[in-house]
Design a protein around this motif. Structure first.
Motif, PDB file in Angstrom:
ATOM      1  N   ASN A 104     -10.150 -16.040  -6.543  1.00  0.00           N
ATOM      2  CA  ASN A 104     -10.924 -15.742  -5.346  1.00  0.00           C
ATOM      3  C   ASN A 104     -10.895 -14.233  -5.189  1.00  0.00           C
ATOM      4  OD1 ASN A 104     -11.157 -14.937  -2.501  1.00  0.00           O
ATOM      5  ND2 ASN A 104     -11.426 -17.143  -2.133  1.00  0.00           N
ATOM      6  N   ARG A 105     -12.072 -13.607  -5.257  1.00  0.00           N
ATOM      7  CA  ARG A 105     -12.121 -12.155  -5.299  1.00  0.00           C
ATOM      8  C   ARG A 105     -11.463 -11.506  -4.076  1.00  0.00           C
ATOM      9  NH1 ARG A 105     -14.424  -8.180  -2.885  1.00  0.00           N
ATOM     10  NH2 ARG A 105     -15.418  -9.687  -1.492  1.00  0.00           N
ATOM     11  N   GLU A 106     -11.730 -12.102  -2.913  1.00  0.00           N
ATOM     12  CA  GLU A 106     -11.220 -11.503  -1.687  1.00  0.00           C
ATOM     13  C   GLU A 106      -9.690 -11.542  -1.631  1.00  0.00           C
ATOM     14  OE1 GLU A 106     -13.782 -12.756   1.581  1.00  0.00           O
ATOM     15  OE2 GLU A 106     -12.119 -12.227   2.922  1.00  0.00           O
ATOM     16  N   GLU A 107      -9.141 -12.680  -2.035  1.00  0.00           N
ATOM     17  CA  GLU A 107      -7.676 -12.815  -2.026  1.00  0.00           C
ATOM     18  C   GLU A 107      -7.038 -11.803  -2.979  1.00  0.00           C
ATOM     19  OE1 GLU A 107      -5.610 -14.715  -0.336  1.00  0.00           O
ATOM     20  OE2 GLU A 107      -6.903 -16.254   0.596  1.00  0.00           O
ATOM     21  N   TYR A 144      -8.332  -9.033  -4.125  1.00  0.00           N
ATOM     22  CA  TYR A 144      -8.536  -7.665  -3.656  1.00  0.00           C
ATOM     23  C   TYR A 144      -7.554  -7.334  -2.530  1.00  0.00           C
ATOM     24  CZ  TYR A 144     -10.752  -3.571  -1.601  1.00  0.00           C
ATOM     25  OH  TYR A 144     -10.994  -2.317  -1.099  1.00  0.00           O
ATOM     26  N   ARG A 145      -7.338  -8.290  -1.618  1.00  0.00           N
ATOM     27  CA  ARG A 145      -6.410  -8.051  -0.517  1.00  0.00           C
ATOM     28  C   ARG A 145      -5.000  -7.784  -1.060  1.00  0.00           C
ATOM     29  NH1 ARG A 145      -6.041 -12.877   2.620  1.00  0.00           N
ATOM     30  NH2 ARG A 145      -8.114 -12.397   3.393  1.00  0.00           N
ATOM     31  N   GLN A 205      -4.804  -4.328  -2.448  1.00  0.00           N
ATOM     32  CA  GLN A 205      -4.728  -3.325  -1.384  1.00  0.00           C
ATOM     33  C   GLN A 205      -3.333  -3.246  -0.799  1.00  0.00           C
ATOM     34  OE1 GLN A 205      -8.075  -4.375   1.238  1.00  0.00           O
ATOM     35  NE2 GLN A 205      -8.629  -2.230   0.961  1.00  0.00           N
ATOM     36  N   GLY A 238     -13.073  -4.554  -5.127  1.00  0.00           N
ATOM     37  CA  GLY A 238     -13.515  -4.344  -3.750  1.00  0.00           C
ATOM     38  C   GLY A 238     -15.025  -4.344  -3.637  1.00  0.00           C
ATOM     39  N   GLU A 276     -18.009 -14.296  -4.880  1.00  0.00           N
ATOM     40  CA  GLU A 276     -16.871 -14.949  -4.259  1.00  0.00           C
ATOM     41  C   GLU A 276     -15.722 -15.082  -5.233  1.00  0.00           C
ATOM     42  OE1 GLU A 276     -16.022 -19.208  -2.262  1.00  0.00           O
ATOM     43  OE2 GLU A 276     -18.036 -18.376  -1.919  1.00  0.00           O
ATOM     44  N   SER A 277     -16.031 -15.371  -6.497  1.00  0.00           N
ATOM     45  CA  SER A 277     -14.940 -15.480  -7.463  1.00  0.00           C
ATOM     46  C   SER A 277     -15.210 -14.642  -8.699  1.00  0.00           C
ATOM     47  CB  SER A 277     -14.698 -16.947  -7.828  1.00  0.00           C
ATOM     48  OG  SER A 277     -15.749 -17.390  -8.660  1.00  0.00           O
TER      49      SER A 277
END
Lengths: 579, 370
Positions: free
Chosen positions: B6-9, B11-12, B15, B80, B85-86
């Motif tokens: 999951n790209r967002e997970e 990336y978080r 960070q 980022g 989404e993935s």
């Protein structure tokens, strides 16, 4: 006046304490004795700031042979007989400690003659042994000689400050006494030179003028008030004549100089709204109360007093001061007071050779030309900064320099050098007014130093105190630092002392008094300034450039490096062959 | 290695590692992220010399286990900015290919074997602390540590484990001290104290924030290891002598006052607007029923603020560096703080609740005359 030993129960009632801290304490005690003896003329002779000799000669009532025999015994006083007297004190001294304490730490001698007797007597104390009283020729009055003060107390002796400092303390002590008694002729001599000669003055105002100069004398606003149990008189000064600290607030209670919170607060309150909060008013207040309304036996030096009814005293003093200021039509001012320090006009004090006399001249001369400044080939001369700055047209480069567009070209500024110069210029005049703000440490920082460095650092104690760095010795090689100059932001004592000694060229160099303060000031400015390699926020950048205009001369840093290099439009054009 | 993330997970997670990755000119190794795909999913790690952090990343399907080492400064912005989404990450000849629907990046990596072993939680002497409690404690102390000019031991926060499960954190910078005391489950009855680097403790507070479960920690040699469901932190301890904080906190004071936190904060903040680097001072003056706060700089101007207080003692005053007061008032949540001090030259105590004590030394404006 007959001398007798205090009953021991009474002696015990009086808290024991150290009366003699430094030469000025001796001077104070002896002059008070002279005043109590009804002297009309008191002459003081000092050598080496009182460390070598203090001689007080008066024309008072003198002592006879029996009195002299008891003079150096502990708790011998002519001024107090029973316990009740202790709460009804009308004389300056009363504890019977002074002469005994002085005799214990010096070689002292008293020569005295009472008016009815044809000849005088003398008594000496040397190494704690009181000699028998001998007859001798003497004028009427008493002469007390104190030699080699603290000869047997090496710790005290070692911590005596420079002659100038001790003389400043002594002058202050005499000032306080002479203000109370303008009718007395005071003479003060130091190393054979006359420091001042004050014949009996017509009134207090005249004497204040003699000590503090024309500016003060010409602006005195007389104050007088009478309440059932309190008489107040004295002088206030308008808010335009102010000081940075409260030292020019002379308060006296029943003829005794005191520092008292109730009075200080009343003074501050009376001038509130009239002056900026960092400035302090100047005033001379003389209070007379029934002796039973005030307890002077709080501390051996009698500097502190306690009022039996502080609230009323506060109200009455404040009321009298407010009335006085109102009548003088002094109303709150809107404009900020001029921040420039008042030049020291205290004429008498000037005679003593203030340490800063030379310093402040140096500061008004402006900076010395820097090495490699003008004239070096291929290099732009150190520019006088251009103040017609267009803000916004400046940027930081390499985290170390600021490039700024000005009307006829651009300035390249060394951020560290400029900030250092600004802090230096702002701090220097501030130093002459009193110690810098000092951030107290929560945990005193203990630094152990090599012996030689230890002594060098301790030798700087007094100088550093001016910057707000308080320290004392701890054992024979450690220094405890209790507070540091706030300007430094944060502090590590060990590295500070290392840099300090480096700046002063080692322990040996640190002993050279000349220019020492100057070097410490340079170091403080350097340490407090932004460093090369430090990124500045736009706000900091702006602040720095704005302050430059206020800080005055800023072409070179205190070490002489240029702060600013100017590249003119013409020069840029030439370099780019735009003719 | 081959994963679908999951790209967002992801990336978080990257960070969050950003605070640990070195910037500047240190060894490239310390600017890299290690990605480890295995049975338990994906873990990403970074370290500078002093703090190491490993985080679990949710939403990752591991198709083929493996480990890669990638430059943080490249992989993080790529993920980022990818809109999908993935993303799929797979290693290929020392590089990693990041694929999304319309994009394909090939980023060169380093040999993962060169990444140091960050260490495991020790087996014995583990202390367990509630995540909210830990964050509360960290927030109340880290700000009071010394900056680089101050004494070295004060760059860190002292952690004290004591009898009856007490857990204390103490930070000081020479002129102030913050002390918070809470409980932590300490079944082994570990007692002792150690100094954690400021950055390490900050990361420990964040770890508590990322996870839901209690944080377990223990000391192994000269390192602190802390772990929860979100990941694991390793941090060097500071060798040095921390001042005896119990002696620093005055036990009794002459003047005791209760003050409104917000009103006081606002007054001090406003008064500080007229202070400068050379005169960072606000003066507190208490008289019957009133606190007056003043500040002044010769080249700026002056400020005078008043607030009503419950006080009926003798007039009293004390002066502070306004930052020291603002810092603490900004983080306490209670409506009132208790202030106590004795005079202008002795430390002042601010208390918020029973468990938090802040001591600040005053600024001395002038020598009291003797």
């Amino acid at each position: 006046m007959a001398i007798h030993i205090l009953p021991s129960n009474l002696a015990n009632k009086i808290a024991a304490g150290e009366v003699i801290e430094r030469p000025s304490s001796v001077v104070k005690e002896l002059v008070e004795n002279s005043l109590d003896a009804g002297a009309g003329r008191i002459e003081l002779e000092l050598e080496d700031g009182g460390a070598r000799l203090i001689r007080v000669v008066d024309d008072g009532c003198g002592m006879d042979a029996d009195d002299l025999a008891l003079a150096f015994a502990g708790h011998a006083t002519s001024k107090l007989t029973d316990e009740e007297d202790l709460f009804d004190i009308t004389t300056m001294g009363f504890r019977g400690e002074a002469l005994a304490s002085i005799g214990a730490v010096s070689h002292a001698r008293i020569v005295s003659r009472t008016p009815p007797s044809d000849s005088g007597h003398e008594v000496e104390v040397e190494d704690g042994v009181i000699s028998p009283v001998k007859a001798c020729g003497a004028p009427v009055g008493t002469q007390v000689e104190v030699r080699n003060l603290f000869y047997n107390v090496p710790v005290r002796k070692k911590f005596l400050k420079t002659t100038a400092t001790e003389m400043a303390h002594i002058t202050e002590a005499v000032t306080r006494l002479a203000l109370v008694r303008p009718d007395i002729h005071f003479v003060l001599k130091h190393n054979g030179r006359r420091v001042f000669n004050l014949p009996p003055a017509a009134d207090r105002a005249q004497r204040i003028g003699e000590f503090f100069g024309r500016e003060v004398a010409d602006n005195l606003i007389p104050l007088a008030g009478r309440e059932p149990e309190l008489e107040i008189e004295g002088f206030l000064l308008p808010p335009s004549i102010d000081r940075r600290n409260t030292r020019m607030q002379y308060t006296f209670v029943n003829g005794r100089y005191v520092r008292n919170k109730t009075l200080m607060h009343a003074i501050a309150e009376a001038y509130r709204q009239l002056m900026t909060s960092a400035r302090r008013p100047v005033c001379f207040l003389f209070l007379t109360l029934p002796p039973r309304q005030v307890d002077v036996n709080v501390h051996p030096t009698k500097l502190e007093v306690r009022f039996r009814r502080p609230r009323e005293v506060h109200q009455q003093v404040l009321g009298a001061m407010r009335d006085c200021l109102r009548q003088a039509r002094i109303t709150p001012q809107v404009a900020l007071a001029e921040p420039e320090p008042d030049p020291a006009r205290e004429s008498v004090r000037r005679a003593i050779g203030d340490f800063f006399a030379g310093q402040s001249e140096a500061s008004s001369q402006g900076a010395r030309p820097g090495p490699g400044g003008s004239g070096a080939p291929g290099r732009a001369p150190a520019a006088q900064p251009r103040h017609e700055v267009r803000f916004g047209n400046c940027m930081q480069v390499l985290d170390s320099f600021i490039i700024e567009e000005v009307a006829d070209g651009l300035n390249i500024i060394d951020q560290h050098a400029l900030h250092e110069r600004i802090l230096y210029n702002k701090t220097k005049p501030r130093l002459a007014e009193g110690p810098l703000n000092s951030q107290q440490l929560l945990v005193p920082d203990v630094v152990e130093l090599p012996k030689q460095e230890f002594f060098a650092v301790m030798d700087l104690q007094e100088d550093l105190a001016r910057f707000g760095l308080e320290m004392e010795s701890f054992g024979d090689r450690s220094v405890i630092v209790r507070s540091f100059p706030q300007i430094l932001g944060n502090f590590d004592a060990k590295s500070f002392f290392e840099e300090l000694l480096a700046e002063l060229e080692g322990p040996r160099g640190a002993r050279k008094v000349d220019g020492r303060l100057e070097k410490i000031l340079q170091l403080m400015a350097c340490r407090a300034a932004v460093k090369a390699g430090q990124r500045l926020s736009p706000r900091q950048l702006r602040d720095l450039l704005e302050q430059r205009a206020e800080a005055g001369e800023s072409g070179n840093c205190p070490h002489g490096r240029p702060t600013t290099i100017h590249l003119s439009r013409a020069e840029l054009d030439r370099k780019f062959h735009r003719t | 290695m081959r994963i679908v993330a999951n790209r967002e997970e992801l990336y978080r997670g990257l960070q969050r590692l950003g605070g640990v990755v070195s910037s500047g000119t240190q060894q490239p190794l310390y600017r890299h992220v290690k990605m480890e795909a295995g049975d338990e999913g994906l873990r990403i790690s970074a370290t500078d010399l002093e703090v190491g952090l490993t985080l679990k990343v949710d939403g990752v399907q591991v198709e083929e286990a493996g480990t890669v080492l990638l430059p943080h400064a490249r992989i993080s912005p790529v993920l980022g900015a990818t809109p999908d989404e993935s993303v799929t990450l797979a290693d290929a000849d020392g590089a990693v290919v990041i694929e999304a629907e319309n994009s394909r990046f090939r980023i060169l990596g380093e040999d993962p074997a060169s990444f140091p072993d960050l260490g495991e939680l020790p087996e014995d002497g583990i202390v367990e602390v509630d995540p909210d409690v830990l964050q509360y404690m960290v927030r109340r102390t880290v700000f009071a540590t010394a900056d680089e000019k101050g004494r070295y031991a004060l760059h860190g926060v002292l952690c004290v484990l004591g009898k009856e499960d007490t857990f204390e954190l103490v930070a000081a910078d020479g002129a102030r001290l913050a002390h918070v005391r809470k409980k932590a489950s300490n079944p082994a009855g570990v007692e002792g104290e150690f100094i954690i680097m400021r950055e390490g403790l900050e990361q420990m507070g964040r770890l508590a924030e990322y996870g839901k479960e209690p944080v377990h920690f223990g000391v192994l040699e000269n390192r602190l290891v802390a772990q929860n469901d979100a990941g694991r932190l390793v941090c060097q301890l500071i060798e040095g002598q921390f001042p005896n904080f119990r002696e620093v906190i005055p036990t009794e004071s002459k003047i005791n006052i209760q003050l409104g936190t917000q009103a006081l904060f606002s007054a001090v903040r406003r008064a500080s607007y007229v202070t400068t680097q050379e005169t960072r001072v606000v003066n507190f003056e208490f008289t019957t029923g009133e606190l007056q706060i003043t500040a002044e700089a010769a080249d700026v101007g002056q400020a005078e603020l008043k607030m009503p207080v419950e006080y009926d003692g003798e007039p009293a005053s004390i002066a502070f560096n306004p930052e020291y007061i603002e810092d603490v008032l900004a983080i306490v949540e209670r409506e009132t703080v208790k202030m106590r001090f004795t005079d202008r030259r002795s430390p002042c105590v601010l208390k918020s609740g029973l468990d938090y004590t802040y001591v600040v030394s005053p600024v001395i404006l002038e020598e009291p005359e003797t």
